[in-house]
Design a protein around this motif. Structure first.
Motif, PDB file in Angstrom:
ATOM      1  N   MET A  13       0.769  -1.291   0.022  1.00 57.99           N
ATOM      2  CA  MET A  13       0.017  -0.133  -0.025  1.00 57.99           C
ATOM      3  C   MET A  13       0.699   1.349   0.239  1.00 57.99           C
ATOM      4  SD  MET A  13      -2.825   1.339   2.731  1.00 57.99           S
ATOM      5  CE  MET A  13      -3.499   2.754   2.771  1.00 57.99           C
ATOM      6  N   SER A  14       0.766   2.349  -0.869  1.00 60.74           N
ATOM      7  CA  SER A  14       1.641   3.169  -0.924  1.00 60.74           C
ATOM      8  C   SER A  14       0.697   4.396  -0.119  1.00 60.74           C
ATOM      9  CB  SER A  14       1.346   4.263  -2.363  1.00 60.74           C
ATOM     10  OG  SER A  14       1.563   3.158  -3.299  1.00 60.74           O
ATOM     11  N   TRP A  15       1.909   5.170   0.652  1.00 55.00           N
ATOM     12  CA  TRP A  15       1.475   5.936   1.601  1.00 55.00           C
ATOM     13  C   TRP A  15       0.096   7.168   1.238  1.00 55.00           C
ATOM     14  CZ3 TRP A  15       1.489  11.537   0.797  1.00 55.00           C
ATOM     15  CH2 TRP A  15       2.294  11.722  -0.204  1.00 55.00           C
ATOM     16  N   PHE A  16       0.075   7.412  -0.252  1.00 56.58           N
ATOM     17  CA  PHE A  16      -0.773   8.441  -0.542  1.00 56.58           C
ATOM     18  C   PHE A  16      -2.172   7.993  -0.881  1.00 56.58           C
ATOM     19  CE2 PHE A  16       1.401   6.907  -4.506  1.00 56.58           C
ATOM     20  CZ  PHE A  16       0.271   6.183  -5.172  1.00 56.58           C
ATOM     21  N   GLN A  17      -2.353   6.672  -0.638  1.00 58.08           N
ATOM     22  CA  GLN A  17      -3.782   5.994  -0.731  1.00 58.08           C
ATOM     23  C   GLN A  17      -4.633   6.324   0.586  1.00 58.08           C
ATOM     24  OE1 GLN A  17      -2.693   1.948  -1.297  1.00 58.08           O
ATOM     25  NE2 GLN A  17      -2.925   2.033  -3.540  1.00 58.08           N
ATOM     26  N   SER A  18      -3.939   6.672   1.783  1.00 59.36           N
ATOM     27  CA  SER A  18      -4.643   7.013   2.755  1.00 59.36           C
ATOM     28  C   SER A  18      -4.385   8.528   3.276  1.00 59.36           C
ATOM     29  CB  SER A  18      -4.010   6.161   4.135  1.00 59.36           C
ATOM     30  OG  SER A  18      -2.822   6.315   4.327  1.00 59.36           O
ATOM     31  N   ALA A  19      -3.959   9.191   2.260  1.00 61.07           N
ATOM     32  CA  ALA A  19      -3.690  10.625   2.275  1.00 61.07           C
ATOM     33  C   ALA A  19      -4.804  11.702   1.833  1.00 61.07           C
ATOM     34  CB  ALA A  19      -2.052  11.056   1.853  1.00 61.07           C
ATOM     35  N   VAL A  20      -4.800  12.883   2.406  1.00 62.62           N
ATOM     36  CA  VAL A  20      -5.498  13.757   1.886  1.00 62.62           C
ATOM     37  C   VAL A  20      -4.593  15.131   1.560  1.00 62.62           C
ATOM     38  CG1 VAL A  20      -7.654  15.397   2.129  1.00 62.62           C
ATOM     39  CG2 VAL A  20      -7.517  13.002   3.294  1.00 62.62           C
ATOM     40  N   VAL A  21      -4.947  15.546   0.225  1.00 60.70           N
ATOM     41  CA  VAL A  21      -4.177  16.488  -0.187  1.00 60.70           C
ATOM     42  C   VAL A  21      -4.953  18.031   0.053  1.00 60.70           C
ATOM     43  CG1 VAL A  21      -2.775  17.696  -2.163  1.00 60.70           C
ATOM     44  CG2 VAL A  21      -3.014  15.167  -1.884  1.00 60.70           C
ATOM     45  N   TYR A  22      -4.443  19.199   0.252  1.00 61.66           N
ATOM     46  CA  TYR A  22      -5.018  20.326   0.269  1.00 61.66           C
ATOM     47  C   TYR A  22      -4.459  21.518  -0.434  1.00 61.66           C
ATOM     48  CZ  TYR A  22      -7.150  24.570   2.836  1.00 61.66           C
ATOM     49  OH  TYR A  22      -8.006  25.931   3.144  1.00 61.66           O
ATOM     50  N   GLN A  23      -5.380  21.926  -1.573  1.00 61.95           N
ATOM     51  CA  GLN A  23      -4.445  22.730  -2.334  1.00 61.95           C
ATOM     52  C   GLN A  23      -4.760  24.254  -1.947  1.00 61.95           C
ATOM     53  OE1 GLN A  23      -6.847  23.087  -6.149  1.00 61.95           O
ATOM     54  NE2 GLN A  23      -5.044  24.543  -7.083  1.00 61.95           N
ATOM     55  N   ILE A  24      -3.592  25.069  -2.150  1.00 67.10           N
ATOM     56  CA  ILE A  24      -3.406  26.531  -1.663  1.00 67.10           C
ATOM     57  C   ILE A  24      -3.182  27.275  -2.865  1.00 67.10           C
ATOM     58  CG2 ILE A  24      -1.915  28.094  -0.705  1.00 67.10           C
ATOM     59  CD1 ILE A  24      -1.562  26.537   1.838  1.00 67.10           C
ATOM     60  N   TYR A  25      -4.014  28.216  -3.245  1.00 69.47           N
ATOM     61  CA  TYR A  25      -4.020  29.151  -4.410  1.00 69.47           C
ATOM     62  C   TYR A  25      -3.325  30.350  -3.662  1.00 69.47           C
ATOM     63  CZ  TYR A  25      -5.012  31.618  -8.583  1.00 69.47           C
ATOM     64  OH  TYR A  25      -5.095  32.209  -9.988  1.00 69.47           O
ATOM     65  N   PRO A  26      -2.102  30.529  -3.652  1.00 70.45           N
ATOM     66  CA  PRO A  26      -1.503  31.554  -2.982  1.00 70.45           C
ATOM     67  C   PRO A  26      -1.957  32.949  -2.882  1.00 70.45           C
ATOM     68  CG  PRO A  26       0.532  30.100  -3.952  1.00 70.45           C
ATOM     69  CD  PRO A  26      -1.044  29.736  -4.696  1.00 70.45           C
ATOM     70  N   ARG A  27      -2.120  33.456  -4.058  1.00 71.42           N
ATOM     71  CA  ARG A  27      -2.798  34.516  -4.411  1.00 71.42           C
ATOM     72  C   ARG A  27      -3.959  34.978  -3.556  1.00 71.42           C
ATOM     73  NH1 ARG A  27      -1.357  37.942  -8.549  1.00 71.42           N
ATOM     74  NH2 ARG A  27      -2.855  39.575  -9.163  1.00 71.42           N
ATOM     75  N   SER A  28      -4.818  33.912  -3.268  1.00 66.92           N
ATOM     76  CA  SER A  28      -6.137  34.338  -2.544  1.00 66.92           C
ATOM     77  C   SER A  28      -6.128  33.662  -1.080  1.00 66.92           C
ATOM     78  CB  SER A  28      -6.951  33.670  -3.459  1.00 66.92           C
ATOM     79  OG  SER A  28      -7.245  34.375  -4.679  1.00 66.92           O
ATOM     80  N   PHE A  29      -4.970  32.919  -0.646  1.00 72.49           N
ATOM     81  CA  PHE A  29      -5.154  32.343   0.735  1.00 72.49           C
ATOM     82  C   PHE A  29      -5.021  33.342   1.963  1.00 72.49           C
ATOM     83  CE2 PHE A  29      -3.354  29.270   3.765  1.00 72.49           C
ATOM     84  CZ  PHE A  29      -4.448  28.392   3.819  1.00 72.49           C
ATOM     85  N   ALA A  30      -3.931  33.780   1.827  1.00 75.16           N
ATOM     86  CA  ALA A  30      -3.492  35.003   3.057  1.00 75.16           C
ATOM     87  C   ALA A  30      -2.328  35.903   2.825  1.00 75.16           C
ATOM     88  CB  ALA A  30      -3.408  34.138   4.400  1.00 75.16           C
ATOM     89  N   ASP A  31      -2.998  37.244   3.010  1.00 76.26           N
ATOM     90  CA  ASP A  31      -1.919  38.196   2.879  1.00 76.26           C
ATOM     91  C   ASP A  31      -1.372  38.918   4.025  1.00 76.26           C
ATOM     92  OD1 ASP A  31      -0.679  40.586   1.746  1.00 76.26           O
ATOM     93  OD2 ASP A  31      -2.435  41.685   1.783  1.00 76.26           O
ATOM     94  N   SER A  32       0.131  38.534   4.008  1.00 76.13           N
ATOM     95  CA  SER A  32       0.854  39.126   5.294  1.00 76.13           C
ATOM     96  C   SER A  32       1.235  40.577   4.981  1.00 76.13           C
ATOM     97  CB  SER A  32       2.093  38.036   5.354  1.00 76.13           C
ATOM     98  OG  SER A  32       3.014  38.360   4.440  1.00 76.13           O
ATOM     99  N   ASP A  33       1.252  41.025   4.153  1.00 81.19           N
ATOM    100  CA  ASP A  33       1.986  42.582   3.943  1.00 81.19           C
ATOM    101  C   ASP A  33       0.934  43.769   3.546  1.00 81.19           C
ATOM    102  OD1 ASP A  33       1.469  42.066   1.419  1.00 81.19           O
ATOM    103  OD2 ASP A  33       3.922  41.560   0.735  1.00 81.19           O
ATOM    104  N   GLY A  34      -0.225  43.426   3.229  1.00 80.19           N
ATOM    105  CA  GLY A  34      -1.287  44.377   3.113  1.00 80.19           C
ATOM    106  C   GLY A  34      -1.297  44.931   1.673  1.00 80.19           C
ATOM    107  N   ASP A  35      -0.680  44.286   0.834  1.00 83.43           N
ATOM    108  CA  ASP A  35      -0.741  44.599  -0.646  1.00 83.43           C
ATOM    109  C   ASP A  35      -2.089  44.079  -1.300  1.00 83.43           C
ATOM    110  OD1 ASP A  35      -0.034  42.091  -1.022  1.00 83.43           O
ATOM    111  OD2 ASP A  35       1.766  42.555  -2.333  1.00 83.43           O
TER     112      ASP A  35
END
Length: 524
Positions: free
Chosen positions: A1-23
């Motif tokens: 059994m490969s490790w990814f068969q029991s894994a869950v992946v979370y996709q992040i779209y960086p442009r829209s996830f969280a802004d740290s510098d206020g731009d």
């Protein structure tokens, strides 16, 4: 059994996830500040959409430097800190590999010595159309020749027939793996082999050769990676070959059949009514087709798809129930589930009043072309509102405050107004929220081998309102039910009373509007 068969992946779209510098644009430091949220959700892998230097013609999928970070997103030092932070929390990092094309501002495209790294012709050799509207061959006024771009005219296609192109890409990939990356999501990877004379650019004649060469050059001496290929127009039979471990190509593919069932045969903008039986047919065929060879990816949402609770569910009165049901049905299939940012909150499509509200090049180009051809602007806008990619790209809804807590500045695209009641801050503190339902689904995949590896059997095949299937492994069975309607109903499944050990939902085979349930028992 490969490790990814029991894994869950979370996709992040960086442009829209969280802004740290206020731009107003999300960045890597914003992601770093939210790593504990991802740990709390319980995901195993983060897939990071493009963060590379780019003119942003296609929101970063037009890359001008494969081995750096765009200043709008941060620095390589930020990337390393993000990678280390994920790994410290037991989360792997997969990055987008976009190598069918580059930006026209990439040094390769501007170097006369690398002209044959792209597709150039004195006259267009065929009538291919760009996925972003218009001809796929663009005249370069300086040279008087045409270059191929299957996407934006600022995204010239690389010529993979040239071995120097492949060598440079392999070198770049090894560079990222040496930096600690755990794999790649390969953007439209089945377009890299083309036969211009035969008019073929999907799954071309050298696809398997190119992937096997890549595996031998880049992956052969490494373990524990995740290699997934985005493959529009791939068939089950082709996917069996691509994902057969013995062939050493990919671990899984993203297929598109289930996200095209509400579209016409030639255009995503040709809207058709959703039919549950069509969804069952395609999912069931992929489950059966990859049962003995290969592996499925499971997804509803990503950066290219509208929000599923608005698309296939109910984003009004029954939004929470529908979001939970859709998550239950997807995650309890056989395959690796992918969660797109905000899906775990039940985020919905947003509001678009006019064409000026859109940002995506695909939507803007289609509107201009369709209206110029005589289509009604209102009809075109209706399709854009339902299917446009900007629905997935509105800011992640962290709080009920200004701009959903995404930024202290002016966001590059407005937050959905419903962030006032749909947001992570409220969901994390509510044990009955969509967020905690997704946490439970992820835990179950980790805990129960029957979910990761069990056989799949579709039930109630012809039912137009209920999605039902069973899973079985080594004396254990699951029954999964999803009500795709606003009506309450009693379900009859031979051999099941519905009273056995509910994993999700309550006992009894009675489903409320948009309700999902799952039951577990020892096999008879």
């Amino acid at each position: 059994m490969s490790w990814f068969q029991s894994a869950v992946v979370y996709q992040i779209y960086p442009r829209s996830f969280a802004d740290s510098d206020g731009d107003g644009i999300g960045d890597l430091r914003g992601i770093i500040e939210r790593l504990d949220y991802l740990k709390h959700l319980g995901v195993d892998v983060v897939w990071l959409s493009p963060f590379y230097p780019s003119p942003q013609d296609d929101n970063g999928y037009d890359i001008s430097d494969y081995q750096d970070v765009d200043p709008v997103f941060g620095t390589l030092a930020d990337f390393d800190e993000l990678s280390e932070g994920l790994h410290a929390r037991g989360i792997k990092l997969v990055i987008d590999l976009v190598v069918n094309h580059t930006s026209d501002e990439h040094p390769w495209f501007r170097d006369p010595a690398k002209r044959d790294w792209y597709w150039w012709r004195e006259t267009p050799p065929n009538d291919w159309r760009s996925f972003f509207s218009g001809p796929a061959w663009e005249l370069d006024p300086v040279s008087g020749e045409y270059y191929l771009h299957l996407f934006s005219r600022k995204q010239p296609d690389l010529n993979w027939e040239n071995p120097e192109v492949r060598k440079a890409i392999h070198t770049m990939m090894r560079w990222w793996l040496d930096r600690g990356v755990d794999g790649f999501r390969m953007d439209v990877i089945n377009l890299i082999s083309k036969d211009l004379a035969a008019g073929v650019y999907f799954n071309g004649p050298r696809m398997h050769e190119f992937l096997q060469e890549m595996h031998a050059s880049v992956f052969a001496d490494r373990e524990g990676l995740l290699l997934v290929g985005e493959m529009p127009n791939v068939t089950v039979e082709q996917a069996r070959l691509y994902t057969d471990p013995a062939r050493r190509e990919l671990d899984m593919v993203f297929q598109f059949e289930h996200v095209q069932i509400d579209q016409g045969p030639t255009s995503k903008w040709d809207l058709h009514a959703f039919e549950l039986r069509a969804l069952k047919e395609t999912f069931g065929r992929w489950q059966t087709g990859l049962a003995d060879v290969g592996w499925n990816s499971l997804y509803w949402n990503n950066h290219d798809q509208p929000r599923v609770v608005s698309r296939f569910g109910d984003d009004g009165e029954h939004r929470v129930a529908a979001a939970k049901m859709l998550g239950t049905v997807l995650h309890l299939h056989r395959g690796t589930p992918y969660v797109y940012q905000g899906e775990e909150l039940g985020m919905t499509n947003t509001l678009f009043n006019t064409i000026e509200d859109f940002r995506d090049i695909e939507s803007l180009n289609h509107y201009a072309e369709a209206v110029a051809a005589g289509a009604s602007p209102d009809d075109v806008l209706l399709a854009l509102r339902k299917m446009g990619r900007d629905n997935a790209r509105t800011p992640m809804q962290w709080t009920s405050g200004a701009h959903a807590g995404f930024t202290e500045g002016e966001p590059w695209i407005p937050a959905n107004p419903n962030h006032e009641w749909i947001n992570a801050e409220a969901a994390v503190t509510d044990e009955g929220s969509v967020f905690h339902h997704y946490r439970r689904l992820i835990e179950l995949r980790h805990q129960l081998p029957v979910i990761a590896r069990g056989d799949f059997t579709m039930r109630l095949v012809d039912d137009e309102r209920v999605y039902a299937f069973t899973r079985a492994l080594e004396g254990e069975e699951l029954l999964v039910l999803g009500n795709f309607s606003g009506d309450s109903m009693r379900i009859e499944i031979e051999g099941w009373t519905g009273a056995e050990a509910p994993l999700i939902g309550g006992p009894g085979l009675v489903l409320g509007p948009w309700e999902g349930k799952a039951f577990r028992r020892s096999a008879a």
